[in-house]
Enzyme design. Structure first.
Site, PDB file in Angstrom:
ATOM      1  N   ASN A 137       0.852  -1.191   0.000  1.00  0.00           N
ATOM      2  CA  ASN A 137       0.000   0.000   0.000  1.00  0.00           C
ATOM      3  C   ASN A 137       0.889   1.242   0.000  1.00  0.00           C
ATOM      4  O   ASN A 137       1.379   1.667   1.043  1.00  0.00           O
ATOM      5  CB  ASN A 137      -0.915  -0.017   1.229  1.00  0.00           C
ATOM      6  N   ASN A 142      -5.957   6.411  -1.321  1.00  0.00           N
ATOM      7  CA  ASN A 142      -6.867   5.855  -2.333  1.00  0.00           C
ATOM      8  C   ASN A 142      -7.445   4.502  -1.929  1.00  0.00           C
ATOM      9  O   ASN A 142      -8.034   3.806  -2.758  1.00  0.00           O
ATOM     10  CB  ASN A 142      -6.177   5.757  -3.704  1.00  0.00           C
ATOM     11  N   ASP A 143      -7.316   4.127  -0.661  1.00  0.00           N
ATOM     12  CA  ASP A 143      -7.837   2.823  -0.229  1.00  0.00           C
ATOM     13  C   ASP A 143      -9.343   2.714  -0.447  1.00  0.00           C
ATOM     14  O   ASP A 143      -9.859   1.669  -0.851  1.00  0.00           O
ATOM     15  CB  ASP A 143      -7.518   2.588   1.244  1.00  0.00           C
ATOM     16  N   GLY A 162      -5.978  -2.494   0.095  1.00  0.00           N
ATOM     17  CA  GLY A 162      -5.359  -1.193  -0.142  1.00  0.00           C
ATOM     18  C   GLY A 162      -4.078  -1.198  -0.946  1.00  0.00           C
ATOM     19  O   GLY A 162      -3.494  -0.134  -1.198  1.00  0.00           O
ATOM     20  N   ASP A 164      -1.645  -1.063  -4.082  1.00  0.00           N
ATOM     21  CA  ASP A 164      -1.862  -0.211  -5.250  1.00  0.00           C
ATOM     22  C   ASP A 164      -0.604  -0.089  -6.109  1.00  0.00           C
ATOM     23  O   ASP A 164       0.443  -0.677  -5.801  1.00  0.00           O
ATOM     24  CB  ASP A 164      -2.361   1.173  -4.810  1.00  0.00           C
ATOM     25  N   ASP A 329      -6.337 -14.254 -19.707  1.00  0.00           N
ATOM     26  CA  ASP A 329      -7.095 -15.036 -18.737  1.00  0.00           C
ATOM     27  C   ASP A 329      -8.107 -15.964 -19.411  1.00  0.00           C
ATOM     28  O   ASP A 329      -8.662 -15.642 -20.464  1.00  0.00           O
ATOM     29  CB  ASP A 329      -7.821 -14.053 -17.807  1.00  0.00           C
ATOM     30  N   GLU A 358      -3.903 -18.786 -20.598  1.00  0.00           N
ATOM     31  CA  GLU A 358      -4.230 -19.687 -19.491  1.00  0.00           C
ATOM     32  C   GLU A 358      -5.212 -20.752 -19.965  1.00  0.00           C
ATOM     33  O   GLU A 358      -6.367 -20.450 -20.246  1.00  0.00           O
ATOM     34  CB  GLU A 358      -4.860 -18.899 -18.329  1.00  0.00           C
TER      35      GLU A 358
END
Length: 613
Positions: A137, A142-143, A162, A164, A329, A358
């Site tokens: 974090n 910006n959490d 949190g 980032d 993905d 994947e």
């Protein structure tokens, strides 16, 4: 009466004022001069926009096609950019009844020099995978962000914690110092979902970084700073589905934009139906058209506008953020033809770019189906340069816990690697012992550090590009059975006040320091050893609990001897005369000379790594 009639005639003769149209989105918001993909289809969204006609006046730029769907709130406007167009702003006007009812800015940018020739990752690299919300974090402000439905709650294993972009940027020197040359963060695009949004795979805006992670500009800065430290960025791209709170879901661009009429119907996960000549069409359709969960609507890439949107979105992020690779993905769940078209479009623009898909299958034939160069009986022509090597991943984990036997232990791993003949390019595969969707290897091994080090040694020395999962170097463990929130635990030291700090070593116990030192030494050695990048691999059938293989090129070789025995083992060397006779050796990690006589003493439950001189 005459006066009234005259007034009516005058009123009818007057033109009705044109209504103003509020354009909510034009995507992509910019493009670049000099792209091979120079015909860009813009998605334009605004109430009633389909009744208008777009126009622009700009040298080197022209509107060459306009298409509508069954939704009057969308237009798909194709803009062609000539090679001599100049960077700068472009005003797109929308005209209705001869009047301009809306004007929207668009932009042409200049490309970075050498952009098309960028090198993607390959076997020279080692990838460090992070779940950004759980790594560090760097910006507590910006959490929790207004407008984002889920707020931070570090006490909830399945909530946002949190982590980032700022936290990743803060620790780039740590990643590079550990010997890693590529960084793969799980998706950092907006996931404005009410819960479980931290993982990033339920995207609600494909052109916007989640503000709890940072901004688009922050992501680009991360890429630039990482590159300066010798680390490339691999972006996690999701083509199969979106999040249920994606802005499209409030006003679908077309009725067929989402599979199953935009109503939840679960996928059957029967991935073999794509290749199976006997598969029932209904089963194949249920696999590709089904949704993962009701929070992840399944996209219909057979819609040509959606297909172009997704292709352009990928190209946009590569160019904008200066990416060196893509991890795609849930490969195989999307439309088969689209997957080929998408990968080809990327490689047409960036011939040396790297992408890995994947396909979570233990069957090498299923994985090989998707790799570039594979001749498929189905007629599908794949363009993916690389795939995640799930068969070897599963075989490695089994080998480290099974008793040694005629068909178990090292033999299963040895025989799985023997299946490399089904791949067009096995050296391009990405190998891994764990990822963000599996229990961590340390948990799988019930905390056996010696066995864990064996697994890491294999990962660093076998063919292909290794992928390492964050925190494993300090023995993050989690549960033995899959529990996503716990296996994606917080990196120690990523938050102010943490008792232990993986980045500085403060508060780590002896086992954690040993694991971290071993990881650093292993991957630093790998980074500076070309034989581990391009050397041919020759392996010998496991015998008496020992698996031996060589990476070699001419007279140069690296010997890997993996001993699973509960005691020190004397390894006879006559089987390996072709590589050892007349040569000296030194320990790869310490540099100390090692005598090569009739036999070699292998420590208990350990990897012996030798550079043959």
């Amino acid at each position: 009466m005459r006066t009234i009639l005259c007034t009516l005639v005058l009123l009818l003769g007057m033109s009705t004022p044109a209504r103003a149209i509020d354009i909510e989105r034009v995507e992509p918001a910019n493009w670049w001069v000099g792209m091979r993909h120079n015909r860009v289809e813009l998605l334009v969204h605004g109430k009633g926009i389909a009744t208008s006609t777009p126009q622009l006046t700009r040298a080197g730029v022209a509107i060459v096609d306009v298409q509508k769907t069954d939704n009057p709130n969308y237009l798909f406007v194709t803009v062609e950019i000539s090679a001599d167009a100049m960077p700068g702003s472009v005003a797109i006007e929308f005209v209705e009844a001869g009047k301009v009812v809306a004007t929207h800015p668009w932009r042409l940018d200049a490309r970075e020099p050498g952009s098309a020739q960028r090198r993607g990752f390959d076997a020279r690299d080692a990838i460090y995978l992070v779940t950004p919300d759980r790594f560090a974090n760097g910006d507590p402000a910006n959490d929790s962000v207004p407008g984002m439905t889920e707020t931070a709650n570090r006490a909830n294993p399945n909530g946002r914690h949190g982590g980032d972009i700022a936290g990743i940027r803060k620790h780039l020197d740590y990643l590079a110092g550990m010997g890693f040359t590529q960084l793969w963060p799980t998706p950092m695009l907006e996931n404005n979902q009410p819960q479980y949004s931290y993982h990033g795979y339920a995207i609600t805006d494909l052109y916007r970084t989640d503000p709890r992670m940072g901004s688009n500009e922050d992501f680009r800065a991360l890429s630039q700073e990482a590159k300066a430290k010798g680390v490339g960025i691999v972006m996690d791209v999701v083509l199969n589905h979106i999040g249920s709170r994606h802005w499209w879901m409030r006003d679908l661009p077309a009725k067929d934009w989402i599979n199953n009429g935009a109503k939840f119907a679960p996928t059957n996960h029967r991935r073999t139906t794509i290749q199976d000549p006997h598969a029932a069409p209904a089963d194949r359709e249920a696999f590709t058209n089904g949704w993962f969960v009701d929070a992840m609507p399944d996209l219909n890439q057979r819609n040509p506008h959606l297909a172009r949107y997704l292709i352009q979105n990928t190209l946009w992020w590569i160019e904008y953020a200066g990416l060196s690779g893509i991890r795609e993905d849930t490969f195989g769940y999307a439309d088969t033809q689209f997957l080929g078209d998408w990968a080809k479009a990327v490689l047409d623009e960036y011939p040396d770019f790297a992408m890995v898909g994947e396909e979570w299958s233990i069957n090498p034939a299923v994985v090989a189906h998707w790799q570039r160069g594979k001749q498929n009986a189905s007629g599908h022509v794949p363009h993916m340069p690389s795939m995640m090597d799930f068969p070897v991943h599963i075989a490695l984990r089994n080998a480290l816990v099974q008793p040694e036997g005629a068909e178990t232990g090292w033999v299963g791993l040895y025989e799985m690697l023997a299946n490399d003949f089904v791949y067009p390019d096995p050296d391009a595969l990405v190998v891994f012992a764990e990822n963000h969707d599996t229990p961590r290897l340390f948990a799988h091994l019930d905390g056996d550090l010696a066995a864990w080090k064996l697994g890491m040694a294999y990962l660093a020395t076998v063919r292909g590009t290794p992928q390492f999962y964050y925190g494993s170097e300090v023995l993050l463990r989690g549960p033995k059975e899959r529990n996503d929130g716990q296996l994606r635990a917080d990196m120690p030291g990523g938050w102010t006040g943490d008792a232990a700090d993986a980045f500085t070593g403060t508060g780590l116990n002896a086992a954690q320091r040993e694991a971290q030192d071993y990881t650093r030494a292993l991957f630093d050695w790998r980074k500076r050893t070309p034989l581990l990048h391009t050397g041919k691999l020759t392996h010998f059938a496991p015998l008496d609990g020992v698996y031996v293989y060589f990476r070699h090129d001419g007279a140069k070789a690296v010997m890997v001897a993996l001993n699973r025995n509960a005691g020190a083992t004397s390894l006879p060397l006559d089987r390996f005369d072709a590589f050892l006779r007349g040569h000296g050796a030194r320990d790869a990690l310490t540099g100390k000379p090692v005598a090569l006589g009739d036999s070699l003493r292998l420590p208990t439950m350990a990897a012996t790594l030798l550079e043959i001189e």
